[in-house]
Design an enzyme around this catalytic site. Sequence first.
Site, PDB file in Angstrom:
ATOM      1  N   HIS A 400       6.321 -29.153 -38.430  1.00 35.86           N
ATOM      2  CA  HIS A 400       7.196 -28.038 -38.294  1.00 35.86           C
ATOM      3  C   HIS A 400       6.643 -26.945 -39.205  1.00 35.86           C
ATOM      4  O   HIS A 400       7.107 -25.739 -39.034  1.00 35.86           O
ATOM      5  CB  HIS A 400       8.686 -28.350 -38.712  1.00 35.86           C
ATOM      6  CG  HIS A 400       9.720 -27.817 -37.929  1.00 35.86           C
ATOM      7  ND1 HIS A 400       9.524 -26.673 -37.315  1.00 35.86           N
ATOM      8  CD2 HIS A 400      11.059 -27.807 -38.086  1.00 35.86           C
ATOM      9  CE1 HIS A 400      10.699 -26.136 -36.929  1.00 35.86           C
ATOM     10  NE2 HIS A 400      11.343 -27.120 -37.238  1.00 35.86           N
ATOM     11  N   ASP A 404       7.229 -24.780 -33.828  1.00 35.73           N
ATOM     12  CA  ASP A 404       8.826 -24.798 -34.037  1.00 35.73           C
ATOM     13  C   ASP A 404       9.470 -25.670 -32.770  1.00 35.73           C
ATOM     14  O   ASP A 404       8.703 -26.037 -31.806  1.00 35.73           O
ATOM     15  CB  ASP A 404       9.122 -23.334 -34.059  1.00 35.73           C
ATOM     16  CG  ASP A 404       8.554 -22.577 -32.512  1.00 35.73           C
ATOM     17  OD1 ASP A 404       8.444 -23.254 -31.439  1.00 35.73           O
ATOM     18  OD2 ASP A 404       8.476 -21.385 -32.800  1.00 35.73           O
TER      19      ASP A 404
END
Length: 428
Positions: A400, A404
């Site tokens: 992450h 995204d």
Amino acid sequence: MPKMGESITEGTIINWLVNEGDSFEEGDILCEVATDKVDNEVPAPTSGTMVEQVKAAQEVVPVGDVIAILNISKEKGSSKKSKTTKKAKPSTKETKKKVQPSVSRETKNKKAKPSSAFTVNKNVFVSPLVESIARNNHISYEELARIPGTGKEGRLRKSDLFTYIEEGRPYKFAQPVPEVSGFQVPDLKFDKGTGKIVEMDRMRQMISDHMVFSATTAPHVTAYVEADLTEMVQWRNANKVAFKEKFKEKLTFTPLFIEAVAKAIQDFPMINSSLDGKNIIVKEEINIGMATALPSGNLIVPVVKEADQKDLKALAENTNELVGKARDNKLKGDDTKGSTFTISNVGTFGSLMGTPIINQPEAAILATGIIKKRAEVMEREDGDSIEVRHMMYLSLSFDHRIVDGYLAGSFLRRVADNMEQFDTKRKF
């Protein structure tokens, strides 16, 4: 110590095949080196004599460190005046400390440079040497930040880390609490029970270190989709015999999955990337790693190079060859280098789905579950109907920091679409 892969930072010398004082010819194997992926042989660059074995068997050596001094016969002059680089002697301060066996191998890396050090959390300095010792003992950065440092400006010294380990790592499960609460972290003593002791082999230890490093470095998030593979399954069942007769290769689902993933990566190239500090490296090549089980039960990741440029025949040949080498313990170093994205087929073991750990330094890893027949509601022009379909869950674990949810979800959906929209009229 030669570099044996972009993610390989160290290797273990298994054994020396040329003793000190012995001569050798160009191409002779000097020693065998093991990494967390495969065993490698180190050949002699030219003819000569072994002057000194700087590193002993079973030592863990960082890439780039001197492991031996050779007298090269093709060079003028003796080995004493040769151009070989002598091993830097450790400082007196470092040699005075006698370390435990579990961490002693890591302390032999004397090339730590302050310029490559970094800060973990606020005011916590961690040198490369302390970092390597921490990784060897599965100590996360968060846990390092809890250890009191006795160095200048509170810096953490290796002696602080050794003392902390000897004390049983009292802050291992500590949680941050407000100072005003007065809460004291309990000294937890877990009962690990009794039973048969099974010592981890070298590869399992390296896999363990690699997984701990990945889990503590990259914030893992997992996304899921469900794919209808009915058309793909039916096409394979109808053509696998003819495919084998024509190409002499078994047609499994693996090359079909790799084909679908490679096409999706072309549409979403950012998923094919790595993080280097504050820079994102988007890879030009699409090299798909396949998590494969070894006879020992350990997993290894052979790589299908330039998967996007190969047709189904070439993909089948490549995957069958790599799987065969893995099962026969015949994989070479080049077979496991350069992966940019990895697929783990957990369905092979009957699993419905999985949440795999990212294969560093990649940005994501895809798990494919078992293909299972289920009753599904199908929307047709003449109305809904219930049909038996071949369904499979796909799960994508992604870093992450650089990927995204929108990118991950879009990429995963595209992989599923490529599988669902399989051309049942394709020829080979």
